[in-house]
Design a protein around this motif. Structure first.
Motif, PDB file in Angstrom:
ATOM      1  N   ALA A   1       0.842  -1.205   0.000  1.00  0.00           N
ATOM      2  CA  ALA A   1       0.000   0.000   0.000  1.00  0.00           C
ATOM      3  C   ALA A   1       0.874   1.251   0.000  1.00  0.00           C
ATOM      4  O   ALA A   1       1.963   1.272   0.573  1.00  0.00           O
ATOM      5  N   MET A   2       0.374   2.310  -0.626  1.00  0.00           N
ATOM      6  CA  MET A   2       1.110   3.566  -0.709  1.00  0.00           C
ATOM      7  C   MET A   2       0.590   4.543   0.341  1.00  0.00           C
ATOM      8  O   MET A   2      -0.593   4.883   0.341  1.00  0.00           O
ATOM      9  N   PRO A   3       1.455   5.007   1.232  1.00  0.00           N
ATOM     10  CA  PRO A   3       1.001   5.959   2.255  1.00  0.00           C
ATOM     11  C   PRO A   3       0.473   7.241   1.620  1.00  0.00           C
ATOM     12  O   PRO A   3       1.045   7.751   0.660  1.00  0.00           O
ATOM     13  N   THR A   4      -0.596   7.753   2.154  1.00  0.00           N
ATOM     14  CA  THR A   4      -1.096   9.062   1.742  1.00  0.00           C
ATOM     15  C   THR A   4      -0.144  10.132   2.262  1.00  0.00           C
ATOM     16  O   THR A   4       0.294  10.074   3.413  1.00  0.00           O
ATOM     17  N   ALA A   5       0.196  11.082   1.409  1.00  0.00           N
ATOM     18  CA  ALA A   5       1.142  12.129   1.792  1.00  0.00           C
ATOM     19  C   ALA A   5       0.684  12.835   3.069  1.00  0.00           C
ATOM     20  O   ALA A   5      -0.483  13.220   3.176  1.00  0.00           O
ATOM     21  N   TYR A   6       1.596  12.964   4.014  1.00  0.00           N
ATOM     22  CA  TYR A   6       1.417  13.652   5.298  1.00  0.00           C
ATOM     23  C   TYR A   6       0.557  12.884   6.300  1.00  0.00           C
ATOM     24  O   TYR A   6       0.371  13.354   7.434  1.00  0.00           O
ATOM     25  N   ALA A   7       0.032  11.723   5.922  1.00  0.00           N
ATOM     26  CA  ALA A   7      -0.834  10.992   6.840  1.00  0.00           C
ATOM     27  C   ALA A   7      -0.079  10.522   8.079  1.00  0.00           C
ATOM     28  O   ALA A   7      -0.563  10.682   9.208  1.00  0.00           O
ATOM     29  N   ASP A   8       1.106   9.940   7.893  1.00  0.00           N
ATOM     30  CA  ASP A   8       1.856   9.411   9.034  1.00  0.00           C
ATOM     31  C   ASP A   8       2.167  10.494  10.070  1.00  0.00           C
ATOM     32  O   ASP A   8       1.840  10.326  11.263  1.00  0.00           O
ATOM     33  N   PRO A   9       2.795  11.613   9.685  1.00  0.00           N
ATOM     34  CA  PRO A   9       3.078  12.634  10.692  1.00  0.00           C
ATOM     35  C   PRO A   9       1.810  13.276  11.258  1.00  0.00           C
ATOM     36  O   PRO A   9       1.793  13.676  12.425  1.00  0.00           O
ATOM     37  N   LEU A  10       0.759  13.369  10.447  1.00  0.00           N
ATOM     38  CA  LEU A  10      -0.489  13.940  10.946  1.00  0.00           C
ATOM     39  C   LEU A  10      -1.073  13.055  12.040  1.00  0.00           C
ATOM     40  O   LEU A  10      -1.521  13.552  13.086  1.00  0.00           O
ATOM     41  N   ILE A  11      -1.074  11.761  11.812  1.00  0.00           N
ATOM     42  CA  ILE A  11      -1.587  10.825  12.816  1.00  0.00           C
ATOM     43  C   ILE A  11      -0.788  10.933  14.109  1.00  0.00           C
ATOM     44  O   ILE A  11      -1.354  11.037  15.208  1.00  0.00           O
ATOM     45  N   ARG A  12       0.526  10.927  13.998  1.00  0.00           N
ATOM     46  CA  ARG A  12       1.376  11.003  15.196  1.00  0.00           C
ATOM     47  C   ARG A  12       1.193  12.333  15.924  1.00  0.00           C
ATOM     48  O   ARG A  12       1.150  12.373  17.161  1.00  0.00           O
ATOM     49  N   THR A  13       1.094  13.411  15.165  1.00  0.00           N
ATOM     50  CA  THR A  13       0.932  14.734  15.777  1.00  0.00           C
ATOM     51  C   THR A  13      -0.422  14.852  16.456  1.00  0.00           C
ATOM     52  O   THR A  13      -0.524  15.367  17.585  1.00  0.00           O
ATOM     53  N   TRP A  14      -1.466  14.372  15.799  1.00  0.00           N
ATOM     54  CA  TRP A  14      -2.798  14.441  16.387  1.00  0.00           C
ATOM     55  C   TRP A  14      -2.852  13.639  17.685  1.00  0.00           C
ATOM     56  O   TRP A  14      -3.430  14.074  18.687  1.00  0.00           O
ATOM     57  N   LYS A  15      -2.229  12.473  17.665  1.00  0.00           N
ATOM     58  CA  LYS A  15      -2.177  11.643  18.879  1.00  0.00           C
ATOM     59  C   LYS A  15      -1.404  12.357  19.977  1.00  0.00           C
ATOM     60  O   LYS A  15      -1.801  12.345  21.153  1.00  0.00           O
ATOM     61  N   ALA A  16      -0.312  13.011  19.613  1.00  0.00           N
ATOM     62  CA  ALA A  16       0.532  13.691  20.593  1.00  0.00           C
ATOM     63  C   ALA A  16      -0.168  14.883  21.237  1.00  0.00           C
ATOM     64  O   ALA A  16       0.161  15.273  22.360  1.00  0.00           O
ATOM     65  N   THR A  17      -1.144  15.467  20.531  1.00  0.00           N
ATOM     66  CA  THR A  17      -1.865  16.605  21.102  1.00  0.00           C
ATOM     67  C   THR A  17      -2.911  16.174  22.126  1.00  0.00           C
ATOM     68  O   THR A  17      -3.528  17.015  22.774  1.00  0.00           O
ATOM     69  N   GLY A  18      -3.119  14.872  22.256  1.00  0.00           N
ATOM     70  CA  GLY A  18      -4.072  14.366  23.237  1.00  0.00           C
ATOM     71  C   GLY A  18      -5.378  13.879  22.658  1.00  0.00           C
ATOM     72  O   GLY A  18      -6.232  13.375  23.388  1.00  0.00           O
ATOM     73  N   SER A  19      -5.558  14.007  21.355  1.00  0.00           N
ATOM     74  CA  SER A  19      -6.772  13.487  20.726  1.00  0.00           C
ATOM     75  C   SER A  19      -6.695  11.967  20.644  1.00  0.00           C
ATOM     76  O   SER A  19      -5.613  11.380  20.582  1.00  0.00           O
ATOM     77  N   ARG A  20      -7.856  11.334  20.639  1.00  0.00           N
ATOM     78  CA  ARG A  20      -7.908   9.881  20.476  1.00  0.00           C
ATOM     79  C   ARG A  20      -8.316   9.555  19.046  1.00  0.00           C
ATOM     80  O   ARG A  20      -9.145  10.256  18.455  1.00  0.00           O
ATOM     81  N   LEU A  21      -7.733   8.495  18.513  1.00  0.00           N
ATOM     82  CA  LEU A  21      -7.919   8.149  17.105  1.00  0.00           C
ATOM     83  C   LEU A  21      -8.543   6.767  16.968  1.00  0.00           C
ATOM     84  O   LEU A  21      -8.263   5.865  17.764  1.00  0.00           O
ATOM     85  N   ALA A  22      -9.347   6.616  15.927  1.00  0.00           N
ATOM     86  CA  ALA A  22      -9.956   5.319  15.629  1.00  0.00           C
ATOM     87  C   ALA A  22     -10.041   5.141  14.126  1.00  0.00           C
ATOM     88  O   ALA A  22     -10.087   6.110  13.368  1.00  0.00           O
ATOM     89  N   ILE A  23     -10.048   3.887  13.699  1.00  0.00           N
ATOM     90  CA  ILE A  23     -10.280   3.534  12.299  1.00  0.00           C
ATOM     91  C   ILE A  23     -11.732   3.109  12.155  1.00  0.00           C
ATOM     92  O   ILE A  23     -12.246   2.324  12.952  1.00  0.00           O
TER      93      ILE A  23
END
Length: 237
Positions: free
Chosen positions: A104-126
């Motif tokens: 699979a090809m990563p969507t541009a900026y998705a990886d750092p966005l996910i990590r940054t959003w998590k680091a700000t205290g938000s919770r993430l789900a698929i």
């Protein structure tokens, strides 16, 4: 910056900063699952598998030519809901999706966005129509699975619960104890938007090309971005 652009940027900022829970569609906003293992080929193989068992008549001509494995799976489920045939077909699709996750090809900026959003205290789900096994395999390969665990909600054998039904979104909200208004859904298809609307969750569309953007806007999505970079920049600010 025009007044219209400034207004859109302000709305995007409000969506992002208000979200305490971010629900991600998988194939599209996070990666292109079938970038190296085409969905069209998988669909053809599923059709051939059915035909090899004398089940050619289960599909209409349009369904056989759709080149979308989800269309094939749903078509069979409509005619034989809950059957062993559907279960076996779903498992075959799951295996193909897991295999596709390796290329699979990563969507541009998705990886750092996910990590940054998590680091700000938000919770993430698929919240995806793909197999949760495929989503987990991809996230593990990118070192992202801990950003979502245990909240990975995907296709089950209750295929009538796939988006646009809001089932996977509601599962995520319930498990995380989150109010819909405190969440944000990021998706790339009208069915994602419809599911978010039904679940009363604010929606942000991601479109990697103008065709997808047009489909989202025609489907009712008010906010659509062509890149995740602006979101990353806003969070970093």
């Amino acid at each position: 910056m025009t007044a219209e652009t400034a207004k859109e940027t302000e709305k995007l900022w409000e969506l992002i900063t208000r979200a305490r829970v971010v629900l991600w569609d998988f194939d599209g906003p996070i990666c292109r699952l079938f970038a190296g293992h085409t969905a069209a080929r998988v669909a053809v193989e599923l059709v051939e598998w059915l035909e090899g068992r004398g089940l050619h008549s289960l599909l209409t001509k349009t369904e056989r030519q759709s080149l979308d494995p989800q269309v094939v799976l749903r078509a069979v489920d409509r005619r034989h809901p809950g059957s062993d045939l559907v279960a076996e077909l779903e498992e075959r699709l799951t295996q193909e999706e897991v295999r596709a996750a390796a290329s699979a090809m990563p969507t541009a900026y998705a990886d750092p966005l996910i990590r940054t959003w998590k680091a700000t205290g938000s919770r993430l789900a698929i919240a995806t129509n793909n197999s949760p096994r495929a989503a987990r395999a991809y996230l593990e390969s990118r070192g992202l699975v801990t950003c979502f665990t245990p909240h990975i909600y995907g296709r089950t054998q209750d295929l009538h619960r796939l988006k646009p039904d809001p089932h996977c979104l509601n599962r995520a909200l319930s498990a995380m104890g989150a109010a819909p208004a405190a969440a944000l859904m990021i998706g790339d298809s009208p069915s994602d938007f419809d599911a978010a609307q039904e679940a009363r969750v604010p929606f942000l569309g991601y479109a990697r090309n103008e065709r997808k953007a047009k489909l989202l806007r025609e489907g009712g999505a008010e906010h659509v971005v062509g890149s995740l970079e602006p979101l990353l920049m806003m969070l970093r600010e």
